[in-house]
Design an enzyme around this catalytic site. Structure first.
Site, PDB file in Angstrom:
ATOM      1  N   HIS A   1      43.230  34.443  48.967  1.00 44.56           N
ATOM      2  CA  HIS A   1      42.241  35.492  48.700  1.00 44.56           C
ATOM      3  C   HIS A   1      42.325  35.860  47.216  1.00 44.56           C
ATOM      4  CE1 HIS A   1      40.097  39.145  48.496  1.00 44.56           C
ATOM      5  NE2 HIS A   1      41.167  39.920  48.465  1.00 44.56           N
TER       6      HIS A   1
ATOM      7  N   ASN B   1      37.074  40.427  42.871  1.00 44.79           N
ATOM      8  CA  ASN B   1      37.603  40.406  44.243  1.00 44.79           C
ATOM      9  C   ASN B   1      36.451  40.741  45.189  1.00 44.79           C
ATOM     10  OD1 ASN B   1      38.663  41.201  46.746  1.00 44.79           O
ATOM     11  ND2 ASN B   1      40.492  42.118  45.849  1.00 44.79           N
TER      12      ASN B   1
ATOM     13  N   CYS C   1      40.061  41.868  53.734  1.00 44.99           N
ATOM     14  CA  CYS C   1      40.033  40.661  52.897  1.00 44.99           C
ATOM     15  C   CYS C   1      40.595  39.438  53.612  1.00 44.99           C
ATOM     16  CB  CYS C   1      40.779  40.905  51.591  1.00 44.99           C
ATOM     17  SG  CYS C   1      40.155  42.335  50.697  1.00 44.99           S
TER      18      CYS C   1
HETATM   19  C1  LIG Z   1      45.452  47.877  40.551  1.00 46.79           C
HETATM   20  C2  LIG Z   1      46.247  47.006  39.567  1.00 46.79           C
HETATM   21  C3  LIG Z   1      45.302  46.102  38.813  1.00 46.79           C
HETATM   22  C4  LIG Z   1      46.926  47.937  38.572  1.00 46.79           C
HETATM   23  O1  LIG Z   1      47.689  47.139  37.672  1.00 46.79           O
HETATM   24  P1  LIG Z   1      49.208  47.528  37.350  1.00 46.79           P
HETATM   25  O2  LIG Z   1      49.687  46.472  36.459  1.00 46.79           O
HETATM   26  O3  LIG Z   1      49.919  47.721  38.647  1.00 46.79           O
HETATM   27  O4  LIG Z   1      48.993  48.860  36.579  1.00 46.79           O
HETATM   28  P2  LIG Z   1      49.678  50.290  36.854  1.00 46.79           P
HETATM   29  O5  LIG Z   1      48.998  50.985  37.984  1.00 46.79           O
HETATM   30  O6  LIG Z   1      51.168  50.084  36.914  1.00 46.79           O
HETATM   31  O7  LIG Z   1      49.345  51.013  35.508  1.00 46.79           O
HETATM   32  C5  LIG Z   1      49.897  50.602  34.288  1.00 46.79           C
HETATM   33  C6  LIG Z   1      49.292  51.429  33.170  1.00 46.79           C
HETATM   34  O8  LIG Z   1      47.922  51.020  32.992  1.00 46.79           O
HETATM   35  C7  LIG Z   1      47.059  52.130  33.167  1.00 46.79           C
HETATM   36  N1  LIG Z   1      45.858  51.637  33.832  1.00 46.79           N
HETATM   37  C8  LIG Z   1      45.610  51.545  35.155  1.00 46.79           C
HETATM   38  N2  LIG Z   1      44.396  51.006  35.365  1.00 46.79           N
HETATM   39  C9  LIG Z   1      43.878  50.761  34.141  1.00 46.79           C
HETATM   40  C10 LIG Z   1      42.665  50.210  33.705  1.00 46.79           C
HETATM   41  N3  LIG Z   1      41.708  49.803  34.559  1.00 46.79           N
HETATM   42  N4  LIG Z   1      42.473  50.098  32.389  1.00 46.79           N
HETATM   43  C11 LIG Z   1      43.395  50.486  31.497  1.00 46.79           C
HETATM   44  N5  LIG Z   1      44.566  51.023  31.867  1.00 46.79           N
HETATM   45  C12 LIG Z   1      44.806  51.164  33.172  1.00 46.79           C
HETATM   46  C13 LIG Z   1      47.849  53.111  34.006  1.00 46.79           C
HETATM   47  O9  LIG Z   1      47.397  54.431  33.833  1.00 46.79           O
HETATM   48  C14 LIG Z   1      49.230  52.916  33.472  1.00 46.79           C
HETATM   49  O10 LIG Z   1      49.366  53.594  32.246  1.00 46.79           O
HETATM   50  P3  LIG Z   1      50.755  54.287  31.837  1.00 46.79           P
HETATM   51  O11 LIG Z   1      51.751  53.170  31.778  1.00 46.79           O
HETATM   52  O12 LIG Z   1      50.443  54.910  30.516  1.00 46.79           O
HETATM   53  O13 LIG Z   1      51.040  55.261  32.921  1.00 46.79           O
HETATM   54  C15 LIG Z   1      47.345  46.171  40.288  1.00 46.79           C
HETATM   55  O14 LIG Z   1      48.341  47.006  40.766  1.00 46.79           O
HETATM   56  C16 LIG Z   1      46.800  45.344  41.411  1.00 46.79           C
HETATM   57  O15 LIG Z   1      45.991  44.467  41.218  1.00 46.79           O
HETATM   58  N6  LIG Z   1      47.292  45.619  42.629  1.00 46.79           N
HETATM   59  C17 LIG Z   1      46.841  44.874  43.780  1.00 46.79           C
HETATM   60  C18 LIG Z   1      45.543  45.423  44.209  1.00 46.79           C
HETATM   61  C19 LIG Z   1      44.833  44.508  45.138  1.00 46.79           C
HETATM   62  O16 LIG Z   1      45.021  43.328  45.105  1.00 46.79           O
HETATM   63  N7  LIG Z   1      43.994  45.106  45.958  1.00 46.79           N
HETATM   64  C20 LIG Z   1      43.192  44.370  46.846  1.00 46.79           C
HETATM   65  C21 LIG Z   1      43.962  43.873  47.986  1.00 46.79           C
HETATM   66  S1  LIG Z   1      42.908  42.881  48.914  1.00 46.79           S
END
Ligand SMILES: CC(C)(COP(=O)(O)OP(=O)(O)OC[C@H]1O[C@@H](n2cnc3c(N)ncnc32)[C@H](O)[C@@H]1OP(=O)(O)O)[C@@H](O)C(=O)NCCC(=O)NCCS
Length: 324
Positions: free
Chosen positions: A246, A280, A122
């Site tokens: 990004h 993204n 990215c």
């Molecule tokens: C992936 C991402 C969206 C997840 O969001 P988060 O706020 O960290 O969520 P978590 O992984 O902590 O999960 C929180 C809860 O939501 C749930 N959950 C995860 N994805 C979900 C979805 N798509 N829909 C609904 N619930 C979801 C999890 O199971 C968890 O449930 P629990 O609390 O009962 O265990 C976030 O971490 C993110 O954007 N990270 C950066 C990724 C990125 O930028 N990647 C590209 C880099 S170039």
């Protein structure tokens, strides 16, 4: 002993034109909630995406690159023969041989181009822009077309709710050429290769990411790199008219903007939020955001624009540019 002659390049460089393209198919959060355990509300609150575009089966990253690259040339008022180098940033190719850049250059009409693919995930567009600017300044290229093009849907498990809600398909491009006044500042780049396991292709098939770890890294480590890019260009945070990070997650974008404002960036600094309707799109996200924002009249030619790309590797790169 013979002395080698060195090429002479331009004093300074700038972006001469930009362009982008997206597939036609719009995919809403509602659509995704029918194939995986997620909701519109969760995606909006945690990632900030409302909808994104997925490419058709027969639409490739190469096809999108041709469209975005041609638009950037037209925006610059140039013809293909005015360009001699094509850099194609991409991290989603399923067929590394041949590369994308050579056939894309040919299809655009840039014959006998120096053409190569560049993979910095990215951060790829900002890496490519840095290389392009230096090629023109060194005299290795008269003008370089930099394209970021990705078909992420080829490498994302369509029912994995930790990735399929985030990633999408698109291409964005910029033409880099000589200028009288500097329009592209020095690139600040680097990698954290010790954190490579945070984002990778699991079993060589689908993207896996440690979402929370990537989130923490991006929200703490990227703003300081953006500040270094500003310093390298001899500017202060208050000089920035436009911030285009990004488009990984709207909360990451907002966290970077907040950190920069704490360091003196203005409240009226325009911050890219193209992810809301584009998702993204990896190396395509920065040039496409710039293109969309300029078309919407949110940013203007001459604006001091801070770009900062980051992603798998982990890799990062940023520079200040003047909006074309
Ligand atoms: C992936 C991402 C969206 C997840 O969001 P988060 O706020 O960290 O969520 P978590 O992984 O902590 O999960 C929180 C809860 O939501 C749930 N959950 C995860 N994805 C979900 C979805 N798509 N829909 C609904 N619930 C979801 C999890 O199971 C968890 O449930 P629990 O609390 O009962 O265990 C976030 O971490 C993110 O954007 N990270 C950066 C990724 C990125 O930028 N990647 C590209 C880099 S170039």
């Amino acid at each position: 002993m013979s002395t080698l002659r060195l090429a002479r390049g331009a004093q300074a460089t700038r972006i001469l034109g930009i362009g982008s393209t997206q597939p036609e198919q719009v995919v809403t959060n509602e659509d995704l909630s029918k194939v995986m355990d997620t909701t519109d509300q969760w995606i909006r609150e945690r990632v900030g995406i409302i909808e994104r575009r997925f490419a058709a089966k027969d639409e490739s990253a190469e096809d999108m690159a041709v469209v975005a690259g041609s638009k950037a040339l037209a925006d610059a008022g140039l013809s293909p023969s005015d360009v001699d180098t094509v850099i194609l940033a991409n991290c989603t190719s399923l067929t590394p041989i041949p590369n994308y850049a050579a056939p894309v250059a040919d299809r655009i009409g840039i014959k006998r181009a120096g053409a190569f693919d560049l993979n910095a995930a990215c951060a790829g567009f900002c890496y490519g822009l840095g290389v392009a600017s230096d090629l023109v300044r060194c005299g290795s290229s008269k003008r370089t077309l930099v394209i970021g093009s990705e078909k992420l849907t080829d490498v994302v498990d369509p029912v994995d709710r930790s990735t399929a809600i985030i990633f999408a398909d698109a291409a964005g491009a910029a033409v880099v050429g000589p200028a009288e006044e500097p329009g592209i500042g020095p690139v600040v780049w680097g990698t954290a290769g010790d954190l490579v396991d945070m984002i990778y292709m699991r079993d060589g098939k689908y993207i896996f990411q440690e979402g929370q770890s990537v989130f923490r890294w991006a929200t703490t480590q990227i703003a300081p790199i953006a500040l270094r890019a500003l310093e390298a260009a001899g500017l202060q945070p208050s000089d920035v008219d436009v911030l285009i990070p990004h488009q990984a997650n709207l909360r990451i974008v907002e966290a970077i903007a907040k950190r920069l404002r704490k360091q003196g960036a203005r409240d009226d600094m325009v911050v890219a939020d193209d992810i809301v309707y584009s998702g993204n799109t990896s190396s395509a996200s920065i040039p496409m955001a710039m293109d969309h924002m300029r078309a919407a009249g949110r940013i203007h030619s001459g604006d001091v624009t801070l770009l900062i790309g980051f992603g798998a590797g982990l890799s990062y790169a940023g520079q200040v540019v003047i909006c074309p």
